[in-house]
Design a protein around this motif. Sequence first.
Motif, PDB file in Angstrom:
ATOM      1  N   LEU A  51       9.440  -3.903  -3.291  1.00  0.00           N
ATOM      2  CA  LEU A  51       8.348  -4.715  -3.807  1.00  0.00           C
ATOM      3  C   LEU A  51       7.715  -3.994  -4.988  1.00  0.00           C
ATOM      4  O   LEU A  51       7.838  -2.778  -5.121  1.00  0.00           O
ATOM      5  N   SER A  52       7.005  -4.735  -5.808  1.00  0.00           N
ATOM      6  CA  SER A  52       6.207  -4.077  -6.840  1.00  0.00           C
ATOM      7  C   SER A  52       4.962  -3.511  -6.157  1.00  0.00           C
ATOM      8  O   SER A  52       4.564  -3.964  -5.078  1.00  0.00           O
ATOM      9  N   VAL A  53       4.346  -2.536  -6.794  1.00  0.00           N
ATOM     10  CA  VAL A  53       3.141  -1.934  -6.224  1.00  0.00           C
ATOM     11  C   VAL A  53       2.045  -2.989  -6.090  1.00  0.00           C
ATOM     12  O   VAL A  53       1.340  -3.053  -5.086  1.00  0.00           O
ATOM     13  N   SER A  54       1.924  -3.855  -7.083  1.00  0.00           N
ATOM     14  CA  SER A  54       0.889  -4.899  -7.019  1.00  0.00           C
ATOM     15  C   SER A  54       1.151  -5.878  -5.862  1.00  0.00           C
ATOM     16  O   SER A  54       0.212  -6.307  -5.182  1.00  0.00           O
ATOM     17  N   LYS A  59      -0.283  -7.633  -0.154  1.00  0.00           N
ATOM     18  CA  LYS A  59       0.022  -7.689   1.270  1.00  0.00           C
ATOM     19  C   LYS A  59      -0.947  -6.839   2.087  1.00  0.00           C
ATOM     20  O   LYS A  59      -1.318  -7.209   3.201  1.00  0.00           O
ATOM     21  N   VAL A  60      -1.391  -5.717   1.520  1.00  0.00           N
ATOM     22  CA  VAL A  60      -2.378  -4.871   2.197  1.00  0.00           C
ATOM     23  C   VAL A  60      -3.707  -5.622   2.289  1.00  0.00           C
ATOM     24  O   VAL A  60      -4.335  -5.647   3.350  1.00  0.00           O
ATOM     25  N   CYS A  61      -4.135  -6.238   1.193  1.00  0.00           N
ATOM     26  CA  CYS A  61      -5.398  -6.983   1.193  1.00  0.00           C
ATOM     27  C   CYS A  61      -5.392  -8.119   2.209  1.00  0.00           C
ATOM     28  O   CYS A  61      -6.405  -8.408   2.843  1.00  0.00           O
ATOM     29  N   LYS A  69      -5.511   3.975   6.031  1.00  0.00           N
ATOM     30  CA  LYS A  69      -6.342   4.268   4.878  1.00  0.00           C
ATOM     31  C   LYS A  69      -7.185   5.503   5.172  1.00  0.00           C
ATOM     32  O   LYS A  69      -7.842   5.578   6.204  1.00  0.00           O
ATOM     33  N   ARG A  70      -7.125   6.457   4.273  1.00  0.00           N
ATOM     34  CA  ARG A  70      -7.931   7.670   4.341  1.00  0.00           C
ATOM     35  C   ARG A  70      -8.705   7.760   3.039  1.00  0.00           C
ATOM     36  O   ARG A  70      -8.109   7.991   1.982  1.00  0.00           O
ATOM     37  N   LEU A  74      -4.043   4.922   0.458  1.00  0.00           N
ATOM     38  CA  LEU A  74      -3.279   4.190   1.468  1.00  0.00           C
ATOM     39  C   LEU A  74      -2.029   4.987   1.837  1.00  0.00           C
ATOM     40  O   LEU A  74      -1.392   5.589   0.966  1.00  0.00           O
ATOM     41  N   TYR A  75      -1.713   4.965   3.121  1.00  0.00           N
ATOM     42  CA  TYR A  75      -0.507   5.622   3.617  1.00  0.00           C
ATOM     43  C   TYR A  75       0.233   4.652   4.524  1.00  0.00           C
ATOM     44  O   TYR A  75      -0.366   3.804   5.187  1.00  0.00           O
TER      45      TYR A  75
END
Length: 111
Positions: A51-54, A59-61, A69-70, A74-75
């Motif tokens: 996937l692209s980073v964006s 998907k994270v949002c 998340k630290r 993001l990890y």
Amino acid sequence: MENITFDQLPQAMRLLHEKMDRLELLLSENQSPQDKDSIFNVTQAAAFLHLSVSSLYVKVCKREVPFNKRGKRLYFYKAELDEWVRKGRKKTLAEIQEEAGQQLLGVKRKA
């Protein structure tokens, strides 16, 4: 492949069991525990998922992909990403038709 008689069945099962044990051993040797615990950053996770980073951020949002998340970082655990991809498997048309046939047989038997 040779035909196995009923009398040869116990010996064939023993051989099959031994081969399965050897396969399990080979697989466990090839899969290091470090691979399961690998932690990816956003760039690595995006590359792993192709996937692209964006797209990964989207998907994270939407909380579609497992993440940790630290602070502001993001990890992603490789094992969790593997499982997430596996759970997204869609059934083939043949599998859906087979399940529908099984359901119909179950309904007809109850009636």
